[in-house]
Every structure is written in C-alpha cells, then in structure tokens.
Design a protein around this motif. Structure first.
Motif, short mmCIF file in Angstrom:
data_model
loop_
_atom_site.label_atom_id
_atom_site.label_comp_id
_atom_site.label_asym_id
_atom_site.label_seq_id
_atom_site.Cartn_x
_atom_site.Cartn_y
_atom_site.Cartn_z
N THR A 67 0.83 -1.20 0.00
CA THR A 67 0.00 0.00 0.00
C THR A 67 0.86 1.26 0.00
O THR A 67 1.85 1.35 0.74
CB THR A 67 -0.91 0.01 1.24
OG1 THR A 67 -1.75 -1.15 1.22
CG2 THR A 67 -1.78 1.26 1.28
N VAL A 68 0.49 2.22 -0.83
CA VAL A 68 1.10 3.55 -0.77
C VAL A 68 0.37 4.32 0.33
O VAL A 68 -0.82 4.64 0.18
CB VAL A 68 0.97 4.28 -2.12
CG1 VAL A 68 1.52 5.71 -2.01
CG2 VAL A 68 1.68 3.50 -3.22
N PRO A 69 1.03 4.62 1.45
CA PRO A 69 0.30 5.14 2.61
C PRO A 69 0.14 6.65 2.66
O PRO A 69 -0.52 7.17 3.55
CB PRO A 69 1.17 4.68 3.78
CG PRO A 69 2.57 4.72 3.22
CD PRO A 69 2.43 4.31 1.77
N LEU A 90 3.17 12.83 -5.22
CA LEU A 90 2.37 11.62 -5.44
C LEU A 90 2.41 11.21 -6.91
O LEU A 90 2.55 10.02 -7.24
CB LEU A 90 0.93 11.85 -5.00
CG LEU A 90 -0.02 10.66 -5.16
CD1 LEU A 90 0.42 9.48 -4.30
CD2 LEU A 90 -1.46 11.07 -4.82
N ARG A 91 2.31 12.20 -7.78
CA ARG A 91 2.37 11.91 -9.22
C ARG A 91 3.70 11.26 -9.58
O ARG A 91 3.74 10.23 -10.27
CB ARG A 91 2.18 13.20 -10.01
CG ARG A 91 2.24 13.03 -11.53
CD ARG A 91 2.09 14.39 -12.21
NE ARG A 91 2.06 14.29 -13.65
CZ ARG A 91 3.14 14.21 -14.43
NH1 ARG A 91 4.35 14.20 -13.88
NH2 ARG A 91 3.02 14.14 -15.74
N VAL A 95 4.03 7.40 -10.99
CA VAL A 95 4.54 7.25 -12.35
C VAL A 95 5.78 6.37 -12.36
O VAL A 95 5.89 5.42 -13.16
CB VAL A 95 4.84 8.63 -12.98
CG1 VAL A 95 5.69 8.47 -14.25
CG2 VAL A 95 3.54 9.35 -13.32
N GLU A 96 6.71 6.64 -11.47
CA GLU A 96 7.95 5.85 -11.46
C GLU A 96 7.69 4.43 -10.98
O GLU A 96 8.34 3.48 -11.43
CB GLU A 96 9.01 6.54 -10.61
CG GLU A 96 9.47 7.87 -11.17
CD GLU A 96 9.95 7.77 -12.62
OE1 GLU A 96 10.58 6.76 -12.99
OE2 GLU A 96 9.66 8.70 -13.39
N LEU A 97 6.75 4.26 -10.06
CA LEU A 97 6.39 2.92 -9.60
C LEU A 97 5.91 2.07 -10.78
O LEU A 97 6.36 0.95 -10.99
CB LEU A 97 5.31 3.03 -8.52
CG LEU A 97 4.83 1.76 -7.81
CD1 LEU A 97 4.20 2.14 -6.47
CD2 LEU A 97 3.85 0.95 -8.62
#
Length: 230
Positions: A67-69, A90-91, A95-97
């Motif tokens: 999870t991205v918290p 966050l963007r 995006v890189e993830l």
C-alpha cells in the motif's frame, strides 16, 4: 477468500508470469477524533485484496502490491498527524512505480481510498497510457455515503479494524451537503468547516453496515477491473 499473492512476500522467480499488479493508494490524514489516520489506506488495502482474490479466481495472474500510505491531503493539514506529500510528489511516485513495474507486470491497477488523490491519479494514468503502459485506477466508494469520517467510514473500520475505532469519541461534524462546503473547504481546509475533522455523522455506524459497504465496494471494483483486464 482465495489466497492472495503479495508482492512484498514473493521471491523474484515467483514474480514471473504476473499479469496484473494491483496497488492500493491511501493517505495518512485525520479522520475525526475516533478513526485512525490510516483509514483510507486500510480501506483501499481491503478492497484491493478482495479484488485480487476475485481476479485470481477468474484465472488472472494478479498480485497485490504494498500500500502507498501517503497522498495529497493538504486540506487536512490543520490537524496533527496528517502527512501530505502533495500532488506533485504523489504523481512522481506513482509514475515511477508503474514505469518500473511495467518491466515485468504488463498492467497496473491503482485502487484509491482517498478522494483528494483523484486529480493526480487521472494525470498519472493519462501519462502512462500515452507511454504504452496499460494503467487504470478505481475508487473505493459507494453512492450516498457521507464524505469523511462519518457513518460510512466508521462502519467500514468497525468491520475491518475495530481495535482502532474509539466509538466513545465519535461525534457529528459538519453535516451539510458536501457541495455547499467545498468552496470554503478548498480555500481554508477541513478544519474551517469542521473543527473536529468529521464531514458527516458517525451515529449509528456498525460492523454489519461496514460489511455490506465493503461487499458493495468490492463488487463495483471487481466489475471495473474485469473490464480493464479484458
């Protein structure tokens, strides 16, 4: 529920053959005096886990990512405990993830638990799709629910993590329709319209109602996800 493969628990050879990476996206922000800061992340993770289980039953090689918290929660910064990384960070993170994961996962689905992340998720998906990286996002929500830390979210947490709910501290906040609150909320933040951080009324919340809400969320998310994976 079908056993779900969790990316963080796999060894690298086990990640071969993944068809779809599902990543819950939440926030760390105030949810009134009675709910935990991780409410959005908890709900997103629960929906994503059940969604992955349903897709696996369909024969999709889906895996659940960590999870991205953190999210874009600037409207809640008037409350201690809130941690907002903003839309730009966050963007970049998402995006890189997805760019990295696309080397081995041909599709990525982001399951969002925080409404404030929506504009960023739209931009992220548009960019990644333009790069030829199939990506989509879907919300965790049901029609007619109150906006924030009210009956719906309190019921969900009573179902998912009752140990984190302080019902004795639950109280109504701003109960006016959210549309009428938005101009001031956007200009001055949540605390200006709801000093206790609640947009709604948690009165009457129950684990049974939370279970019904969760089923509805998962059903909606699963239908949309099936459309994405084809």
């Amino acid at each position: 529920m079908t056993k779900v493969r969790r990316l963080a628990e796999l060894r690298w050879p086990e990640a071969a053959g993944v068809d779809l990476l599902v990543v819950p996206v939440g926030s760390t922000e105030q949810h009134g005096p009675h709910l935990p800061l991780a409410t959005d992340a908890i709900v997103a993770a629960a929906v994503a886990e059940r969604l992955v289980a349903a897709l696996v039953e369909d024969g999709v090689g889906a895996v659940l990512g960590p999870t991205v918290p953190y999210g874009a929660s600037g409207e809640h910064e008037g409350f201690p405990g809130t941690v907002s990384i903003g839309h730009g960070a966050l963007r970049a993170l998402l995006v890189e993830l997805v760019r990295s994961a696309s080397a081995w996962a041909p599709r990525t689905l982001l399951v969002n638990g925080h409404g404030g992340n929506a504009p960023t998720l739209d931009a992220v998906v548009a960019l990644l799709e333009s790069e030829g990286r199939p990506t989509a996002w879907l919300p965790c929500g049901v029609r007619g629910a109150d906006a924030h830390a009210g009956r719906a979210e309190t019921s969900l947490l009573l179902q998912l993590r009752p140990d984190l709910v302080a019902l004795d501290a639950a109280e109504p906040g701003a109960v006016e329709p959210i549309a009428g609150l938005l101009p001031r909320l956007r200009a001055e933040g949540v605390r200006a319209v709801a000093p206790n951080g609640v947009l709604g009324d948690p009165t009457g919340a129950s684990a049974a109602e939370g279970a019904a809400l969760l089923r509805a969320m998962v059903a909606s998310a699963t239908e949309r996800a099936r459309g994405f994976v084809g």
